[in-house]
Design an enzyme around this catalytic site. Structure first.
Site, PDB file in Angstrom:
ATOM      1  N   TYR A 160      -9.402   5.600   7.564  1.00  0.00           N
ATOM      2  CA  TYR A 160      -9.544   5.995   8.958  1.00  0.00           C
ATOM      3  C   TYR A 160     -10.589   7.114   9.004  1.00  0.00           C
ATOM      4  O   TYR A 160     -10.368   8.181   8.418  1.00  0.00           O
ATOM      5  CB  TYR A 160      -8.225   6.515   9.525  1.00  0.00           C
ATOM      6  CG  TYR A 160      -7.144   5.465   9.695  1.00  0.00           C
ATOM      7  CD1 TYR A 160      -6.823   4.982  10.963  1.00  0.00           C
ATOM      8  CD2 TYR A 160      -6.431   4.975   8.607  1.00  0.00           C
ATOM      9  CE1 TYR A 160      -5.829   4.028  11.132  1.00  0.00           C
ATOM     10  CE2 TYR A 160      -5.432   4.012   8.763  1.00  0.00           C
ATOM     11  CZ  TYR A 160      -5.143   3.553  10.030  1.00  0.00           C
ATOM     12  OH  TYR A 160      -4.159   2.598  10.196  1.00  0.00           O
TER      13      TYR A 160
ATOM     14  N   PRO B  57      -4.001   0.746  18.689  1.00  0.00           N
ATOM     15  CA  PRO B  57      -3.813   0.254  17.314  1.00  0.00           C
ATOM     16  C   PRO B  57      -3.984   1.315  16.245  1.00  0.00           C
ATOM     17  O   PRO B  57      -3.738   1.042  15.065  1.00  0.00           O
ATOM     18  CB  PRO B  57      -4.902  -0.825  17.192  1.00  0.00           C
ATOM     19  CG  PRO B  57      -5.947  -0.433  18.186  1.00  0.00           C
ATOM     20  CD  PRO B  57      -5.215   0.201  19.323  1.00  0.00           C
TER      21      PRO B  57
ATOM     22  N   TYR C   5       3.842   6.792   9.745  1.00  0.00           N
ATOM     23  CA  TYR C   5       3.035   5.626   9.393  1.00  0.00           C
ATOM     24  C   TYR C   5       3.877   4.529   8.746  1.00  0.00           C
ATOM     25  O   TYR C   5       3.727   3.348   9.071  1.00  0.00           O
ATOM     26  CB  TYR C   5       1.897   6.040   8.460  1.00  0.00           C
ATOM     27  CG  TYR C   5       0.783   5.015   8.368  1.00  0.00           C
ATOM     28  CD1 TYR C   5      -0.223   4.975   9.332  1.00  0.00           C
ATOM     29  CD2 TYR C   5       0.728   4.087   7.329  1.00  0.00           C
ATOM     30  CE1 TYR C   5      -1.241   4.029   9.258  1.00  0.00           C
ATOM     31  CE2 TYR C   5      -0.297   3.141   7.258  1.00  0.00           C
ATOM     32  CZ  TYR C   5      -1.274   3.131   8.226  1.00  0.00           C
ATOM     33  OH  TYR C   5      -2.282   2.201   8.156  1.00  0.00           O
TER      34      TYR C   5
ATOM     35  N   LYS D  88       1.144   0.283  15.008  1.00  0.00           N
ATOM     36  CA  LYS D  88       2.528   0.203  15.470  1.00  0.00           C
ATOM     37  C   LYS D  88       2.855  -1.007  16.348  1.00  0.00           C
ATOM     38  O   LYS D  88       4.028  -1.293  16.594  1.00  0.00           O
ATOM     39  CB  LYS D  88       2.879   1.476  16.267  1.00  0.00           C
ATOM     40  CG  LYS D  88       2.959   2.716  15.410  1.00  0.00           C
ATOM     41  CD  LYS D  88       4.168   2.683  14.508  1.00  0.00           C
ATOM     42  CE  LYS D  88       4.115   3.731  13.417  1.00  0.00           C
ATOM     43  NZ  LYS D  88       3.868   3.191  12.102  1.00  0.00           N
TER      44      LYS D  88
ATOM     45  N   HIS E 217       0.851  -1.193   0.000  1.00  0.00           N
ATOM     46  CA  HIS E 217       0.000   0.000   0.000  1.00  0.00           C
ATOM     47  C   HIS E 217       0.886   1.241   0.000  1.00  0.00           C
ATOM     48  O   HIS E 217       1.765   1.379   0.849  1.00  0.00           O
ATOM     49  CB  HIS E 217      -0.898   0.018   1.240  1.00  0.00           C
ATOM     50  CG  HIS E 217      -2.102  -0.859   1.112  1.00  0.00           C
ATOM     51  ND1 HIS E 217      -3.261  -0.641   1.832  1.00  0.00           N
ATOM     52  CD2 HIS E 217      -2.333  -1.942   0.348  1.00  0.00           C
ATOM     53  CE1 HIS E 217      -4.152  -1.565   1.519  1.00  0.00           C
ATOM     54  NE2 HIS E 217      -3.604  -2.376   0.629  1.00  0.00           N
TER      55      HIS E 217
END
Length: 394
Positions: free
Chosen positions: A201, A293, A385, A297, A72
């Site tokens: 998200y 979460p 990220y 990580k 991704h």
């Protein structure tokens, strides 16, 4: 029994450490309280940082990941009727993440260890570390009705938050830091195609939601729920209807629903113990730290610890660099606290902390508007990220 490195815990961090050490000729034995089948049954994270992907390749367990994993190069943030894409590769100079389930990582590592003929003792009861602050630590445990003493040079505690490793350290020698959030994540796993090619998200007045996946045909969705919520209160139908309410109309219209394979609620909290070592015992992964979460990580931080301990052991056994041993905790914690900060920030920015519009909710929207309207802000999200560089021991 004798070995060089005794590893407590056969989850992904223990197995990855064992595989890396084995490939460098460093003998190790893994001792696990549960059965192999139980370990594989645990449903966990599926977003791997670039650094963890590289480490799995170094461990020689990348074939199936590269065949079946989903690279991704971006994800979406949804808030205030807006959809903003975070282009990971463009903002970080080419770094990406890999969507590949923790269960699959564990299975690959188990198979590699079995093929290598390395020793893993499953269903070991009453595992106890001894003489940790001496030059000759050892483990005792019961296996197949026999009491075994495993002598070693070093012990890696990869047995999670509830394991024996951290509990073996005298309480006066460690300090614990913790933040508990007033909500949890209700997760649903289903054999349905993901609603989007990339993770979504979403911040919504009804609560946070996340659209994720394990493969092109298996989806993982999450809803923010109160901390005292019960899984039994959520039928599949109720879950899907609530998820649709929290997503943009055009996304909800594409959502493919189906029977759940698994549903569970995970509480959200941050936890760190300092230091992460005591004598010849090193804490790895959840034994030393937990993150919400939201920042993806948890597993990746465990891999970061493994990377540090693995390279430390190579220095010890191949170069005699025992002077580096005391640097393990400090090296790991530098990266851990940065990941804790990112996970705390994402959690604070995307979740509802009140049923009413208040100062905090306005600050969340202002923060999201700012970071997504600024290339510097988007770069900050992207860099964290995909994973910050691993810390060096030197």
């Amino acid at each position: 029994m004798k070995t060089q490195v005794a590893i407590i815990g056969a989850g992904p961090s223990g197995l990855l450490l064992g595989q890396l050490l084995h490939r460098q000729g460093i003998d190790n034995v893994i001792v696990e309280r549960r059965s192999g089948e139980y370990v594989l049954s645990r449903i966990r994270a599926g977003v791997l940082e670039q650094g963890m992907v590289d480490l799995l390749r170094e461990a020689g367990v990348d074939q199936r990941m590269d065949e079946e994993g989903l690279p991704h190069d971006g994800f979406e943030l949804v808030f205030d009727n807006r959809r903003v894409r975070v282009a990971l590769d463009e903002l970080t100079g080419g770094s990406k993440v890999m969507v590949y389930g923790q269960t699959e990582v564990t299975r690959d590592l188990m198979e590699a260890r079995e093929a290598a003929g390395a020793t893993t003792l499953y269903e070991a009861d009453n595992v106890q570390p001894h003489d940790l602050d001496s030059d000759h630590p050892y483990l005792t445990f019961e296996h197949n009705g026999e009491t075994i003493r495993l002598e070693c040079d070093y012990i890696a505690g990869c047995d999670g938050y509830h394991g024996v490793s951290r509990q073996a350290i005298p309480q006066e020698r460690i300090k614990e830091f913790e933040k508990v959030y007033p909500f949890g994540w209700l997760g649903l796993l289903s054999d349905t195609p993901p609603v989007s090619d990339e993770l979504i998200y979403a911040r919504h007045e009804r609560g946070f939601s996340l659209c994720s996946m394990r493969s092109a045909t298996r989806s993982r969705y999450y809803l923010q729920v109160p901390l005292d919520e019960k899984v039994e209160n959520w039928s599949d139908e109720r879950f899907w209807e609530e998820l649709k309410r929290r997503l943009p109309d055009e996304v909800a219209a594409k959502l493919v629903t189906g029977p759940s394979i698994e549903k569970s609620i995970a509480p959200l909290r941050s936890y760190v113990v300092e230091p992460m070592q005591y004598g010849r015992l090193f804490l790895v992964g959840d034994a030393a730290h937990i993150v919400p979460p939201t920042g993806a990580k948890g597993l990746n931080l465990a891999a970061s610890d493994v990377n540090t301990l693995y390279r430390l052991m190579v220095k010890v056994y191949q170069e005699g660099r025992t002077d580096l041993i005391e640097r393990y905790s400090q090296t790991c914690l530098k990266r851990i606290w940065k990941a804790e900060r990112f996970s705390w920030w994402m959690t604070s920015m995307l979740h509802n902390f009140s049923d009413q519009e208040d100062f905090n909710s306005r600050m969340q929207l202002a923060e999201l508007d700012y970071v997504t309207s600024s290339k510097a802000g988007l770069t900050t999200i992207a860099e964290n990220y995909v994973g910050l560089p691993y810390e060096s021991l030197e």
